[in-house]
Enzyme design. Structure first.
Site, PDB file in Angstrom:
ATOM      1  N   LYS A   1     -12.419  -5.947  -7.703  1.00  0.00           N
ATOM      2  CA  LYS A   1     -13.082  -5.007  -8.187  1.00  0.00           C
ATOM      3  C   LYS A   1     -12.095  -3.874  -8.764  1.00  0.00           C
ATOM      4  O   LYS A   1     -12.663  -2.982  -9.845  1.00  0.00           O
ATOM      5  CB  LYS A   1     -13.941  -4.153  -7.234  1.00  0.00           C
ATOM      6  CG  LYS A   1     -15.248  -4.501  -7.038  1.00  0.00           C
ATOM      7  CD  LYS A   1     -16.270  -3.454  -5.928  1.00  0.00           C
ATOM      8  CE  LYS A   1     -15.389  -3.074  -4.885  1.00  0.00           C
ATOM      9  NZ  LYS A   1     -15.499  -3.861  -3.630  1.00  0.00           N
TER      10      LYS A   1
ATOM     11  N   LYS B   1      -6.402 -12.874  -8.849  1.00  0.00           N
ATOM     12  CA  LYS B   1      -7.618 -12.806  -7.881  1.00  0.00           C
ATOM     13  C   LYS B   1      -8.953 -11.995  -8.464  1.00  0.00           C
ATOM     14  O   LYS B   1      -8.589 -10.891  -8.759  1.00  0.00           O
ATOM     15  CB  LYS B   1      -7.306 -12.311  -6.472  1.00  0.00           C
ATOM     16  CG  LYS B   1      -8.206 -12.355  -5.454  1.00  0.00           C
ATOM     17  CD  LYS B   1      -7.574 -11.963  -4.004  1.00  0.00           C
ATOM     18  CE  LYS B   1      -8.636 -11.852  -3.130  1.00  0.00           C
ATOM     19  NZ  LYS B   1      -8.295 -11.338  -1.733  1.00  0.00           N
TER      20      LYS B   1
ATOM     21  N   LYS C   1       0.840  -1.178  -0.027  1.00  0.00           N
ATOM     22  CA  LYS C   1      -0.026   0.026  -0.092  1.00  0.00           C
ATOM     23  C   LYS C   1       0.721   1.217   0.158  1.00  0.00           C
ATOM     24  O   LYS C   1       0.514   2.195  -0.522  1.00  0.00           O
ATOM     25  CB  LYS C   1      -0.698   0.004   1.282  1.00  0.00           C
ATOM     26  CG  LYS C   1      -2.011  -1.072   1.044  1.00  0.00           C
ATOM     27  CD  LYS C   1      -3.380  -0.646   1.644  1.00  0.00           C
ATOM     28  CE  LYS C   1      -4.464  -1.551   1.612  1.00  0.00           C
ATOM     29  NZ  LYS C   1      -5.717  -1.245   2.233  1.00  0.00           N
TER      30      LYS C   1
END
Ligand code: TRP
Length: 338
Positions: A205, A202, A120
């Site tokens: 969205k 995976k 991140k």
């Protein structure tokens, strides 16, 4: 976990999910569907991890909306506030408070090694804030406040549970029995649903191709179309085998949602083409998601009911977690209020 005397002594479990928008079919099959089923055998607490969302910059009005939607989605998926404690993290002040205390028992080096932090901070180099860094200590607090036996999570969260266990060992080592040691509970087959367009990734969205993912609120015709377009391979056989990522993924979805084994699925589609198979997978997904979509449409309009549920959830969670927090404060040497 229930307030009455519990003669059966069910095991306790807890899990949380961030309010990042409508859940995908992958979130549903990999996590939330199991959460619903586990309510029968465990005392469960489930929450919307909204404080965790602040580690990434959010648009305030949008976040507020998504928190309520995420809560309604959990209920729509069968998480039952009569059976489980279902709450919103920021409504329960003990989380942030124990989170602070646990930060003081978590090492800089340990937090630096978290792969989610590394990923991140690479994604958002302009906002590598202290919360993003300390996130695993808050997650440890989320868990330890309720003394659960198990924490059902995806593999990507396993490292955070390991760190939670390290913190438990450290604190119990210094102060005696403060926390119960939680175990990660990683779902078995079906835990990881892959993209319909790039079945080596995976389902997510954030996929730039919307045909790669199905959300739990997609309309039937949208779902059927996405499965019709799902990427497979140049063979013709519906078998689960290395190298057939697309078919393996579709077989997994079908097997989980119909409760049939992979062998049974293979038998069922022997001699039939991929076209028939994809249609059948699409239909079983439509069947599974239709009641959820209908529940959600009803719930999201019923603000009074949602408020009643999350108010009750926050009260239950506060009562239980407050006991743990009081114990920890005493053990570490804070002066109790007069
Ligand atoms: N970190 C989890 C995620 O991003 C969400 C979460 C926060 C969580 N606190 C938790 C999960 C406690 C399980 C237990 O998916």
């Amino acid at each position: 976990m229930s307030e009455q005397v519990n003669t059966e002594k069910k095991k306790m479990l807890l899990s949380g999910i961030q309010p990042t928008g409508v859940f995908t079919l992958g979130n549903y099959i990999g996590a939330i569907r199991n959460w619903g089923q586990m309510q029968e055998d465990y005392d469960c607490a489930y929450f919307i991890a909204d404080l965790h969302s602040l580690t990434v910059r959010q648009e305030a009005s949008e976040l507020k909306k998504r928190i309520k939607e995420a809560y309604a989605l959990l209920l729509a998926c069968g998480i039952d506030p009569e059976k489980s404690i279902v709450f919103i993290q920021s409504h329960v002040p003990t989380h942030a408070e124990l989170g602070w205390i646990l930060q003081c028992y978590t090492q800089f080096g340990e937090l630096s090694r978290m792969t989610q932090f590394k990923d991140k901070s690479a994604q958002h180099p302009e906002n590598v804030n202290a919360g993003l860094f300390a996130y695993p200590a808050l997650m440890a607090a989320d868990i330890l406040l309720y003394q659960p036996d198990f924490v059902p999570v995806g593999v990507d969260q396993k490292q955070h549970i390991e760190l939670t266990r390290t913190i438990v060992n450290r604190i119990n080592g210094i102060y005696g029995d403060v926390f119960k040691m939680p175990e990660p509970y990683i779902g078995k087959s079906g835990a990881k649903i892959m993209s319909l367009q790039s079945p080596d990734k995976k389902m997510s969205k954030s996929d730039e191709n919307p045909n790669g993912y199905v959300t739990i609120l997609d309309e039937p015709n949208v779902i059927m179309n996405k499965f019709k377009r799902a990427v497979t391979d140049s063979e013709t056989e519906v078998v689960f085998r290395e190298g057939k990522d697309g078919i393996n993924n579709l077989m997994t979805i079908y097997s989980v949602l119909t409760n049939k084994s992979l062998e049974e699925v293979q038998k069922e589609f022997e001699g039939k083409g991929y076209g028939d198979f994809k249609k059948a997978v699409g239909e079983c997904v439509v069947d599974a998601l239709t009641p959820i979509r209908e529940n959600y449409a009803r719930l999201i309009k019923d603000n009074a009911y949602l408020e009643e549920c999350y108010k009750k959830g926050a009260e239950q969670a506060t009562r239980i977690s407050y006991r743990t927090l009081a114990k920890v404060k005493k053990k570490v040497g804070l002066l109790p209020p007069a």
